[in-house]
Enzyme design. Structure first.
Site, PDB file in Angstrom:
ATOM      1  N   HIS A  19      27.223 -47.760 -77.432  1.00 31.84           N
ATOM      2  CA  HIS A  19      27.651 -49.123 -77.748  1.00 31.84           C
ATOM      3  C   HIS A  19      28.983 -49.453 -77.098  1.00 31.84           C
ATOM      4  O   HIS A  19      30.025 -49.325 -77.741  1.00 31.84           O
ATOM      5  CB  HIS A  19      27.796 -49.288 -79.267  1.00 31.84           C
ATOM      6  CG  HIS A  19      26.519 -49.228 -80.001  1.00 31.84           C
ATOM      7  ND1 HIS A  19      25.643 -50.280 -80.068  1.00 31.84           N
ATOM      8  CD2 HIS A  19      25.940 -48.217 -80.698  1.00 31.84           C
ATOM      9  CE1 HIS A  19      24.593 -49.943 -80.773  1.00 31.84           C
ATOM     10  NE2 HIS A  19      24.733 -48.683 -81.165  1.00 31.84           N
ATOM     11  N   GLU A  49      30.211 -52.208 -76.719  1.00 31.74           N
ATOM     12  CA  GLU A  49      30.809 -53.341 -77.448  1.00 31.74           C
ATOM     13  C   GLU A  49      31.603 -52.885 -78.671  1.00 31.74           C
ATOM     14  O   GLU A  49      32.376 -53.657 -79.225  1.00 31.74           O
ATOM     15  CB  GLU A  49      29.718 -54.351 -77.846  1.00 31.74           C
ATOM     16  CG  GLU A  49      28.855 -53.973 -79.044  1.00 31.74           C
ATOM     17  CD  GLU A  49      27.754 -52.963 -78.737  1.00 31.74           C
ATOM     18  OE1 GLU A  49      27.748 -52.375 -77.632  1.00 31.74           O
ATOM     19  OE2 GLU A  49      26.894 -52.733 -79.613  1.00 31.74           O
ATOM     20  N   CYS A  65      21.545 -49.738 -76.901  1.00 34.79           N
ATOM     21  CA  CYS A  65      20.930 -49.036 -78.042  1.00 34.79           C
ATOM     22  C   CYS A  65      19.564 -49.636 -78.379  1.00 34.79           C
ATOM     23  O   CYS A  65      18.598 -49.386 -77.664  1.00 34.79           O
ATOM     24  CB  CYS A  65      21.879 -49.027 -79.236  1.00 34.79           C
ATOM     25  SG  CYS A  65      21.403 -47.830 -80.486  1.00 34.79           S
TER      26      CYS A  65
END
Lengths: 191, 301
Positions: A172, A174, A78
């Protein structure tokens, strides 16, 4: 291999948790000394304007550019993708990216937070269930150079790309709870 | 780790993950109160991760008295046009119609804030009814969990806004984080008693006991006036800071803003906090808590 996570601002903790779950220890990178001690770097999501300023004030911008020129394995998610890009459209006039991957990227291209979304993604070479894509005030990759390989797309736009050992995503991984993207990055850059 | 199996199968907006996700992107950053486009630029130039658009900073609300309401949409839009970072705005506690207006303006986060005059003395906004995420203030763990049970995607300490006095924010952070630490060693039977005492749903109490932290990020607000204040609350366990009056009531807002940003990132490095604290001019004057007519932190239920 020592993996570092740029920890100036943003979702660095979630990246560290993902690597922890894979049994890979990471260190936080806030200073030039920290950077000198790592073999690979994750640039997390956050605010790209803030992280760029903090790279300067923390004396990290020049050594980071050097390491990127030396092909340090790096993954930007991002805001991290925006930082690594060649051209940023709709950024601030003083927003000069690191030019480590041949991308033209538009910031906040989907709109405000109201437009942030989740969507399942198909990633090239990844078996099993679709990957949970989490897009938060995400940028859009508008153009890629000839050496950039597109590993996943959404609505006809690249969302996961790599050029050599530099990886970048507009979503994302994560935040997804799915470790397959982190795992694949590690597998491929360690070869 | 988030649970990958809970991901939606079609494109979906307004999920808990994207609401909390934006808060996670703001971690380690500074959110600054601004009252016009010019201040918003100063904040963005200094490295703020977001701005809070409002007509008067809390110190002026405190000084002026009267009813404090949601800001003029034109003013919020003017600030949105001036910057590329997220824009937050405040609605009154329980004033869901103000929240609807702010969502219609497409702000990035709504702060259901005790800084404004409450509109409802018993109910907060049902935040699950909105696509836009909400941040709410809390003085203790029970209040934080009640707000999360109503859909808040981010919790901040209340502190005592507009005072430039950090003591109340420290009290609130220590209370929230201290109780979380105690809760992690409570047995199953004790968790029910905790839920009763905290006036919070037992499922959330269990989740906090097991995870050792709130299910959403915890930021600090209310009284931050110097880089060292930011370093203090970050070391206590806040994940980001809101600075209200502390920037634009100081003598050199641009320098103060940059210094607070650096101190928030490098909060654990006193050499850097010392370096950025030099020659900033006067911080905001500040108030003793005992001398206040109104304690804004008492608002909220």
């Amino acid at each position: 291999m020592q993996v570092g996570v740029l920890a100036l601002q943003g979702a660095f903790r979630e990246h560290r948790e993902a690597f922890d779950a894979l049994g890979v220890s990471t260190t936080e990178v806030r200073t030039p000394d920290d950077l000198g001690g790592v073999d690979a770097l994750i640039i997390p999501g956050g605010e790209s304007t803030t992280i760029l300023k903090l790279l300067e004030t923390s004396a990290l911008a020049a050594p980071l550019k050097e390491r990127l020129n030396d092909a340090m394995p790096t993954f930007g998610t991002c805001a991290g993708l925006i930082l690594l890009a060649r051209v940023v459209v709709d950024g601030r006039a003083d927003q000069v990216p690191l030019n480590a991957i041949d991308l033209t990227v538009r910031r906040n291209a989907y709109g405000t937070q109201l437009a942030s979304f989740e969507v399942p993604l198909t990633i090239e070479g990844m078996d099993g269930a679709p990957f949970p894509g989490v897009f938060i005030r995400a940028p859009v990759v508008e153009a890629v150079g000839e050496h950039v390989e597109v590993l996943a797309e959404h609505s006809g736009r690249p969302v996961l790309v790599r050029q050599g050992r530099i990886w970048a995503s507009t979503f994302h991984p994560e935040l997804s709870g799915d470790l397959r993207v982190h795992e694949r990055f590690l597998d491929e850059v360690m070869r | 780790m988030p649970d990958a199996s809970k991901a939606p199968t079609t494109q979906t907006t307004g999920t808990a993950r994207v609401k909390r996700g934006l808060a996670e992107m703001l971690r380690g950053g500074v959110i600054m109160d601004v009252v016009n486009a010019e201040q918003a630029k100063v904040a963005e130039d200094a490295g703020a991760v977001a701005v809070m658009a409002l007509e008067r900073v809390p110190a002026d609300i405190r000084r002026d008295g009267g009813v404090a309401r949601m800001s003029d949409p034109a003013m919020i839009e003017g600030i949105r046009e001036a910057v590329t970072i997220p824009v937050m705005a405040k609605c009154r506690i329980g004033h869901f119609a103000e929240a609807q207006v702010l969502e219609a303006l497409a702000v990035d986060y709504i702060d259901e804030s005790e800084v404004l005059t409450p509109a409802d003395e018993a109910h907060h906004v049902d935040k699950f009814a909105f696509t836009v995420p909400f941040v709410c203030g809390a003085t203790n763990l029970g209040e934080a969990l009640r707000r999360i049970s109503e859909g808040a995607a981010l919790i901040r300490s209340k502190g005592e806004p507009g005072t430039g006095n950090i003591v109340e924010a420290v009290r609130h952070l220590r209370s929230i984080l201290g109780d979380i630490r105690k809760l992690t060693v409570a047995d199953d039977a004790e968790r029910y008693a905790w839920a009763k005492e905290l006036r919070a749903p037992v499922d959330l109490v269990r989740e906090v006991a097991e995870q050792g932290e709130l299910p959403v990020p915890l930021f600090c607000a209310g009284g931050i006036a110097t880089p060292a204040d930011a370093a203090l609350v970050m070391q206590l366990g806040a994940q980001s800071v809101f600075v209200g009056s502390g920037i634009f009531k100081s003598s050199d807002p641009s320098a103060m803003a940059k210094a607070v940003v650096e101190a928030t990132t490098h909060f654990a490095d006193p050499m850097i906090v010392a370096k950025v604290s030099r020659g900033l001019g006067a911080a905001m004057r500040g108030e003793e808590i005992a001398g206040l007519d109104v304690k804004l932190a008492d608002r909220g239920w």
